[in-house]
Design a protein around this motif. Structure first.
Motif, short mmCIF file in Angstrom:
data_model
loop_
_atom_site.label_atom_id
_atom_site.label_comp_id
_atom_site.label_asym_id
_atom_site.label_seq_id
_atom_site.Cartn_x
_atom_site.Cartn_y
_atom_site.Cartn_z
N HIS A 155 -30.08 13.88 44.05
CA HIS A 155 -30.88 14.81 43.79
C HIS A 155 -31.54 14.51 42.64
CE1 HIS A 155 -31.58 18.94 42.56
NE2 HIS A 155 -31.43 19.44 43.80
N SER A 206 -29.70 14.44 33.83
CA SER A 206 -30.82 14.56 33.51
C SER A 206 -31.78 13.43 32.80
CB SER A 206 -31.26 16.20 32.87
OG SER A 206 -30.64 16.07 31.43
N ILE A 234 -27.45 17.70 36.46
CA ILE A 234 -26.24 18.12 37.04
C ILE A 234 -26.14 19.66 37.26
CG2 ILE A 234 -23.77 18.17 36.92
CD1 ILE A 234 -24.94 15.38 37.33
N LYS A 235 -25.94 20.14 38.31
CA LYS A 235 -26.07 21.60 38.74
C LYS A 235 -24.55 22.37 38.42
CE LYS A 235 -29.53 21.61 42.35
NZ LYS A 235 -30.48 22.32 41.48
N GLU A 245 -25.50 13.57 42.44
CA GLU A 245 -26.47 14.12 41.29
C GLU A 245 -26.46 13.01 40.29
OE1 GLU A 245 -25.91 18.44 40.78
OE2 GLU A 245 -24.44 18.35 42.17
N PHE A 299 -22.47 15.33 45.08
CA PHE A 299 -23.53 16.49 45.31
C PHE A 299 -22.56 17.69 45.28
CE2 PHE A 299 -26.61 19.10 47.59
CZ PHE A 299 -27.71 19.14 46.57
N HIS A 300 -22.98 18.63 44.39
CA HIS A 300 -22.60 20.03 44.18
C HIS A 300 -20.95 19.82 43.87
CE1 HIS A 300 -25.66 22.67 46.55
NE2 HIS A 300 -26.24 22.04 45.26
N GLU A 346 -36.00 17.78 47.25
CA GLU A 346 -35.36 17.65 45.73
C GLU A 346 -34.41 16.48 46.15
OE1 GLU A 346 -34.16 21.39 44.17
OE2 GLU A 346 -35.49 20.85 42.38
N LEU A 347 -34.06 15.93 47.28
CA LEU A 347 -33.31 15.03 47.27
C LEU A 347 -34.04 13.93 47.87
CD1 LEU A 347 -30.54 16.85 49.71
CD2 LEU A 347 -30.39 16.52 47.22
#
Length: 449
Positions: A405, A292, A409-410, A289, A315-316, A253-254
């Protein structure tokens, strides 16, 4: 990466044996004038790849070398082939046991072959529900990909359907550049495994929706049987079978920024001063990230603009900021963008960055991942990062290359079952794996898991 899975211990010692004892007879050491042919100093199994390295001093060191001296006033730029110490590999299909798993190495081979020095292989792992990422990944990578797919039970048939659809109905880059390896537990062997040559005999209906469009993670055989996802088994299979000297071991996914391969190899060919350092080295890519509804940034300039307006974040950042916090990250964002690729900063996995989980361009010489660790148990890359630290690796951070990613956004979500597994994993790391690593690699002040 939101993949589920894991599994019983598959010791790298069981399968990653030295090629010194496994090379084919015709690859054994022999002297030709002043040139010596040696088995490469990496863990490569002759069952699925044959590999030799040509050096002039019997050295198995994988570091880059400085260009040979030239008595002429004007020095010509050395060829990439002269700079990179490697020789070509010859992948072929084979079936073999790897601890508690059966592996179909090179089950579906990419049609295009590369010299070991002329590209970088993106290596990854997944189950078939994540293969929708392959086309956008290829669109940006434009180079060889080695991917290990977890296919227990009936997931095997579904995986073949997805691969067939990808090769027959999407971009021709799938057929040209992607090699698929399949693996599954010995207790969950598929009922039928066709020969690779039989898979593509029947036509594919490309007018229907892609096989992954109506599939959920909970509908897979893996989920129904409550199997853990053995993430590091997949990582090692994909890495071990890469045909190029340089490897980008990543998660599917990266997506890399466009042009990484050519820019990186041009940097290698230039032999910029940091590349001449004697210490072992890897080349981390910063990870981000995006929202969406946003398109992926095409270059660093676009990325920085998105970071400023909030449509992109590190990221994260909302999940585990310390895991991917890159040294000098603020300075990296402010640096003026120049053509090509260069080493921006040399970092260490110490101090504030002691739990850093970098994703980087490396080589076959780098340590493998511990196959006892599952995705659900977390910390699956931490022990490998600790080993790099103890071995005094330099993390030569690249200035204009990055990973993004898959959009979205996670955020941190509570998962009681996973928290329990993570606790068990941390106990195993502390009581079993860490003592092993201290015996195998020693210790270094400032290094921690």
């Amino acid at each position: 990466m939101e993949i589920a899975g894991g599994g019983p211990f598959s010791s790298s010692a069981n399968d990653l044996v030295s090629s010194q004892s496994l090379v084919n007879p015709q690859s054994s050491v022999e002297t030709r004038g002043t040139t010596v042919i040696n088995s490469v100093h990496s863990f490569v199994d002759h069952r699925f790849v044959q590999k030799v390295s040509t050096t002039s001093d019997n050295s198995l060191d994988g570091d880059l070398v400085s260009p040979k001296s030239n008595t002429n006033v004007t020095r010509s730029k050395p060829s990439l082939q002269d700079v990179v110490k490697c020789n070509d590999v010859y992948p072929y299909f084979s079936t073999a046991q790897r601890g508690d798993y059966w592996v179909l190495y090179n089950y579906i081979l990419a049609e295009r072959k590369f010299h070991c020095w002329e590209s970088i292989t993106y290596t990854s792992h997944a189950d078939y529900t994540f293969l929708d990422n392959l086309v956008p990944l290829l669109d940006r990578w434009q180079g060889p990909i080695s991917i290990a797919l977890y296919t227990p039970g009936t997931d095997f048939d579904n995986t073949l359907k997805v691969i067939k659809y990808l090769r027959d109905c999407t971009t021709p880059l799938v057929t040209e550049l992607v090699t698929f390896h399949l693996y599954f537990p010995a207790r969950h062997v598929p009922k039928h495994i066709p020969k690779p040559s039989e898979i593509f005999k029947s036509p594919t209906n490309c007018s229907i929706l892609p096989p992954w469009s109506n599939t959920t993670a909970s509908s897979t055989y893996k989920s129904q049987k409550k199997l853990l996802y053995p993430v590091n088994v997949g990582r090692n299979i994909a890495r071990q079978t890469a045909a190029t000297h340089y490897i980008l071991a990543s998660d599917i996914e990266l997506y890399p920024s466009p042009g990484v391969i050519s820019d990186f190899l041009d940097m290698v060919q230039r032999q910029d001063p940091p590349l001449l350092h004697k210490k072992p080295k890897v080349f981390p890519l910063s990870i981000f990230e995006v929202e969406s509804n946003m398109n992926l940034p095409g270059d660093k300039t676009e990325l920085v603009a998105m970071l400023k307006n909030g449509s992109a974040i590190p990221f994260h950042k909302k999940v585990c900021a310390g895991c991917h916090n890159v040294p000098k990250s603020k300075e990296w964002m402010k640096q003026e963008v120049t053509p090509g690729l260069h080493v921006f900063h040399i970092g260490k996995r110490m101090g504030y960055f002691v739990h850093w989980e970098p994703i980087y361009i490396g080589t076959h010489q780098d340590p493998y991942y511990d196959e006892r660790l599952s995705w659900e148990g977390k910390s699956d890359k931490m022990t490998q990062g600790y080993t790099l630290c103890v071995m005094d690796y330099e993390f030569q951070i690249l200035d204009n290359a990055f990973l993004v990613h898959k959009p979205g956004i996670k955020t941190l979500k509570k998962d009681h079952a996973r928290a329990v597994l993570a606790g068990k994993t941390n106990t195993m790391i502390r009581k079993v794996i860490a003592p092993e690593l201290r015996i195998l690699y020693g210790t270094r002040k400032g290094c921690a898991i």
